[in-house]
Motif scaffolding. Structure first.
Motif, PDB file in Angstrom:
ATOM      1  N   ASP A 139       0.803  -1.219   0.000  1.00 37.78           N
ATOM      2  CA  ASP A 139       0.000   0.000   0.000  1.00 37.78           C
ATOM      3  C   ASP A 139       0.843   1.280   0.000  1.00 37.78           C
ATOM      4  OD1 ASP A 139       0.964  -0.120   2.597  1.00 37.78           O
ATOM      5  OD2 ASP A 139      -1.008  -0.075   3.550  1.00 37.78           O
ATOM      6  N   PHE A 140       2.158   1.139  -0.171  1.00 36.13           N
ATOM      7  CA  PHE A 140       3.039   2.304  -0.263  1.00 36.13           C
ATOM      8  C   PHE A 140       2.835   2.971  -1.616  1.00 36.13           C
ATOM      9  CE2 PHE A 140       7.364   4.196  -0.852  1.00 36.13           C
ATOM     10  CZ  PHE A 140       7.326   5.067   0.224  1.00 36.13           C
ATOM     11  N   ASP A 141       2.817   4.285  -1.649  1.00 34.15           N
ATOM     12  CA  ASP A 141       2.557   5.053  -2.873  1.00 34.15           C
ATOM     13  C   ASP A 141       3.443   4.577  -4.030  1.00 34.15           C
ATOM     14  OD1 ASP A 141       3.588   7.639  -4.539  1.00 34.15           O
ATOM     15  OD2 ASP A 141       1.458   7.820  -4.021  1.00 34.15           O
ATOM     16  N   PRO A 142       2.835   4.097  -5.129  1.00 35.06           N
ATOM     17  CA  PRO A 142       3.629   3.538  -6.241  1.00 35.06           C
ATOM     18  C   PRO A 142       4.602   4.537  -6.879  1.00 35.06           C
ATOM     19  CG  PRO A 142       1.296   3.016  -6.507  1.00 35.06           C
ATOM     20  CD  PRO A 142       1.406   3.968  -5.357  1.00 35.06           C
ATOM     21  N   LYS A 143       4.191   5.787  -7.013  1.00 32.94           N
ATOM     22  CA  LYS A 143       5.074   6.786  -7.618  1.00 32.94           C
ATOM     23  C   LYS A 143       6.279   7.046  -6.709  1.00 32.94           C
ATOM     24  CE  LYS A 143       5.313  11.428  -9.449  1.00 32.94           C
ATOM     25  NZ  LYS A 143       4.771  12.770  -9.425  1.00 32.94           N
ATOM     26  N   LEU A 144       6.027   7.208  -5.420  1.00 28.53           N
ATOM     27  CA  LEU A 144       7.111   7.429  -4.467  1.00 28.53           C
ATOM     28  C   LEU A 144       8.019   6.204  -4.391  1.00 28.53           C
ATOM     29  CD1 LEU A 144       8.339   9.405  -2.456  1.00 28.53           C
ATOM     30  CD2 LEU A 144       6.774   8.501  -0.722  1.00 28.53           C
ATOM     31  N   LYS A 145       7.422   5.018  -4.453  1.00 27.82           N
ATOM     32  CA  LYS A 145       8.198   3.772  -4.440  1.00 27.82           C
ATOM     33  C   LYS A 145       9.177   3.757  -5.613  1.00 27.82           C
ATOM     34  CE  LYS A 145       5.949  -0.156  -4.057  1.00 27.82           C
ATOM     35  NZ  LYS A 145       5.252  -1.433  -4.286  1.00 27.82           N
ATOM     36  N   ALA A 146       8.688   4.059  -6.801  1.00 28.37           N
ATOM     37  CA  ALA A 146       9.541   4.045  -7.992  1.00 28.37           C
ATOM     38  C   ALA A 146      10.647   5.090  -7.897  1.00 28.37           C
ATOM     39  CB  ALA A 146       8.698   4.264  -9.246  1.00 28.37           C
ATOM     40  N   GLU A 147      10.299   6.294  -7.439  1.00 27.23           N
ATOM     41  CA  GLU A 147      11.284   7.369  -7.333  1.00 27.23           C
ATOM     42  C   GLU A 147      12.378   7.041  -6.319  1.00 27.23           C
ATOM     43  OE1 GLU A 147       8.943  10.785  -6.314  1.00 27.23           O
ATOM     44  OE2 GLU A 147       8.135  11.005  -8.350  1.00 27.23           O
ATOM     45  N   GLN A 148      11.966   6.560  -5.146  1.00 22.61           N
ATOM     46  CA  GLN A 148      12.955   6.286  -4.113  1.00 22.61           C
ATOM     47  C   GLN A 148      13.839   5.094  -4.463  1.00 22.61           C
ATOM     48  OE1 GLN A 148      11.285   6.305  -0.174  1.00 22.61           O
ATOM     49  NE2 GLN A 148      11.055   8.514  -0.242  1.00 22.61           N
ATOM     50  N   ALA A 149      13.251   4.066  -5.036  1.00 22.18           N
ATOM     51  CA  ALA A 149      14.053   2.905  -5.451  1.00 22.18           C
ATOM     52  C   ALA A 149      15.067   3.311  -6.509  1.00 22.18           C
ATOM     53  CB  ALA A 149      13.147   1.792  -5.959  1.00 22.18           C
ATOM     54  N   ALA A 150      14.638   4.088  -7.492  1.00 20.17           N
ATOM     55  CA  ALA A 150      15.551   4.522  -8.556  1.00 20.17           C
ATOM     56  C   ALA A 150      16.693   5.363  -7.993  1.00 20.17           C
ATOM     57  CB  ALA A 150      14.782   5.314  -9.620  1.00 20.17           C
ATOM     58  N   LYS A 151      16.380   6.268  -7.094  1.00 18.34           N
ATOM     59  CA  LYS A 151      17.413   7.128  -6.499  1.00 18.34           C
ATOM     60  C   LYS A 151      18.417   6.287  -5.710  1.00 18.34           C
ATOM     61  CE  LYS A 151      17.829  11.430  -3.929  1.00 18.34           C
ATOM     62  NZ  LYS A 151      17.072  12.578  -3.404  1.00 18.34           N
ATOM     63  N   PHE A 152      17.913   5.369  -4.912  1.00 17.89           N
ATOM     64  CA  PHE A 152      18.750   4.506  -4.090  1.00 17.89           C
ATOM     65  C   PHE A 152      19.677   3.649  -4.958  1.00 17.89           C
ATOM     66  CE2 PHE A 152      18.870   0.291  -1.778  1.00 17.89           C
ATOM     67  CZ  PHE A 152      19.746   0.665  -0.779  1.00 17.89           C
ATOM     68  N   PHE A 153      19.102   2.900  -5.893  1.00 20.59           N
ATOM     69  CA  PHE A 153      19.903   1.977  -6.703  1.00 20.59           C
ATOM     70  C   PHE A 153      20.886   2.700  -7.611  1.00 20.59           C
ATOM     71  CE2 PHE A 153      16.248  -1.028  -5.969  1.00 20.59           C
ATOM     72  CZ  PHE A 153      16.956  -1.925  -5.185  1.00 20.59           C
ATOM     73  N   SER A 154      20.453   3.782  -8.230  1.00 21.57           N
ATOM     74  CA  SER A 154      21.343   4.467  -9.184  1.00 21.57           C
ATOM     75  C   SER A 154      22.482   5.205  -8.503  1.00 21.57           C
ATOM     76  CB  SER A 154      20.546   5.441 -10.059  1.00 21.57           C
ATOM     77  OG  SER A 154      20.054   6.516  -9.279  1.00 21.57           O
ATOM     78  N   SER A 155      22.363   5.452  -7.200  1.00 18.58           N
ATOM     79  CA  SER A 155      23.408   6.205  -6.502  1.00 18.58           C
ATOM     80  C   SER A 155      24.576   5.344  -6.055  1.00 18.58           C
ATOM     81  CB  SER A 155      22.807   6.909  -5.279  1.00 18.58           C
ATOM     82  OG  SER A 155      22.501   5.990  -4.242  1.00 18.58           O
ATOM     83  N   PHE A 156      24.442   4.021  -6.113  1.00 18.24           N
ATOM     84  CA  PHE A 156      25.502   3.138  -5.621  1.00 18.24           C
ATOM     85  C   PHE A 156      26.722   3.210  -6.522  1.00 18.24           C
ATOM     86  CE2 PHE A 156      27.613  -1.041  -5.324  1.00 18.24           C
ATOM     87  CZ  PHE A 156      27.882  -1.051  -3.961  1.00 18.24           C
ATOM     88  N   LYS A 157      27.872   3.549  -5.926  1.00 12.91           N
ATOM     89  CA  LYS A 157      29.130   3.682  -6.665  1.00 12.91           C
ATOM     90  C   LYS A 157      30.239   2.929  -5.927  1.00 12.91           C
ATOM     91  CE  LYS A 157      27.325   6.867  -9.396  1.00 12.91           C
ATOM     92  NZ  LYS A 157      26.202   6.322 -10.067  1.00 12.91           N
ATOM     93  N   LEU A 158      31.035   2.204  -6.684  1.00 14.58           N
ATOM     94  CA  LEU A 158      32.212   1.543  -6.114  1.00 14.58           C
ATOM     95  C   LEU A 158      33.340   2.546  -6.021  1.00 14.58           C
ATOM     96  CD1 LEU A 158      32.097  -1.784  -8.154  1.00 14.58           C
ATOM     97  CD2 LEU A 158      31.431  -1.445  -5.756  1.00 14.58           C
ATOM     98  N   MET A 159      34.188   2.377  -5.008  1.00 15.35           N
ATOM     99  CA  MET A 159      35.335   3.243  -4.832  1.00 15.35           C
ATOM    100  C   MET A 159      36.597   2.391  -4.874  1.00 15.35           C
ATOM    101  SD  MET A 159      33.686   5.534  -1.779  1.00 15.35           S
ATOM    102  CE  MET A 159      35.067   6.614  -1.623  1.00 15.35           C
ATOM    103  N   ALA A 160      37.678   2.992  -5.291  1.00 13.06           N
ATOM    104  CA  ALA A 160      38.950   2.267  -5.372  1.00 13.06           C
ATOM    105  C   ALA A 160      39.409   1.851  -3.985  1.00 13.06           C
ATOM    106  CB  ALA A 160      40.014   3.148  -6.023  1.00 13.06           C
ATOM    107  N   GLU A 161      40.123   0.734  -3.931  1.00 14.34           N
ATOM    108  CA  GLU A 161      40.653   0.240  -2.644  1.00 14.34           C
ATOM    109  C   GLU A 161      41.751   1.128  -2.131  1.00 14.34           C
ATOM    110  OE1 GLU A 161      41.361  -3.962  -2.151  1.00 14.34           O
ATOM    111  OE2 GLU A 161      40.141  -4.355  -3.902  1.00 14.34           O
TER     112      GLU A 161
END
Length: 172
Positions: free
Chosen positions: A150-172
């Motif tokens: 029952d979580f807002d579908p538009k907000l769900k899509a926006e937050q998931a996209a922001k979260f997943f797309s922000s993940f970046k690997l950093m050099a050791e």
């Protein structure tokens, strides 16, 4: 394998279906993690250890949704990457007592991974989860966004996209 730790993480995230949070998205980059990610607020951290695998889990729980980023350092071993990733996917679904909705092969900076969507079969408040995980050398990174049905579908899509797309690997 690491599926027990991921299943435990999912049980914690299920609590997100009942809790709330407010806050600005923050860039989170633990020095030992070798990654950065945006999360809605500063996450709670916990050390994870399972069958010789060690790592950390970072969790932000919200009102009807939650975010988890974790990594596990795997012991030196020779294994087929695809077989390992497939077994991890199956273990996540089994450990969460969920139903797999969709799975696809993905990659991040040339590293193999999977994206998995699954239904959380909770009678009190059913939901869905989406997990992306990548094998980077001997380190398994896992990102999960979970939400109540029952979580807002538009907000769900926006937050998931922001979260997943922000993940970046950093050099050791």
């Amino acid at each position: 394998m690491c599926t027990k730790a991921i299943a435990t993480m999912l049980l914690l995230v299920c609590a997100a279906l009942a809790l709330g949070f407010q806050g600005e998205w923050v860039k989170f980059s633990p020095p030992e993690g070798r990654f950065s990610i945006l999360m809605p607020s500063q996450p709670e951290a916990a050390a994870v250890s399972e069958s010789g695998n060690t790592g950390y889990r970072y969790v932000v729980l919200g009102n009807g949704h939650g975010f988890v980023c974790m990594y596990l350092d795997l012991p030196p071993t020779s294994f087929d990457r695809d077989t390992f990733l497939d077994a991890t996917s199956d273990g996540i679904v089994h450990g969460a007592k969920a139903t797999k909705v969709r799975e696809q092969k993905i990659s991040l900076e040339g590293y193999s991974g999977r994206e998995l969507e699954y239904a959380l079969n909770r009678p009190d408040r059913p939901g869905t989860a989406r997990t992306r995980f990548f094998l980077v050398g001997r380190r398994l990174y896992s990102l999960t966004f979970v939400s109540a049905d029952d979580f807002d579908p538009k907000l769900k899509a926006e937050q998931a996209a922001k979260f997943f797309s922000s993940f970046k690997l950093m050099a050791e």
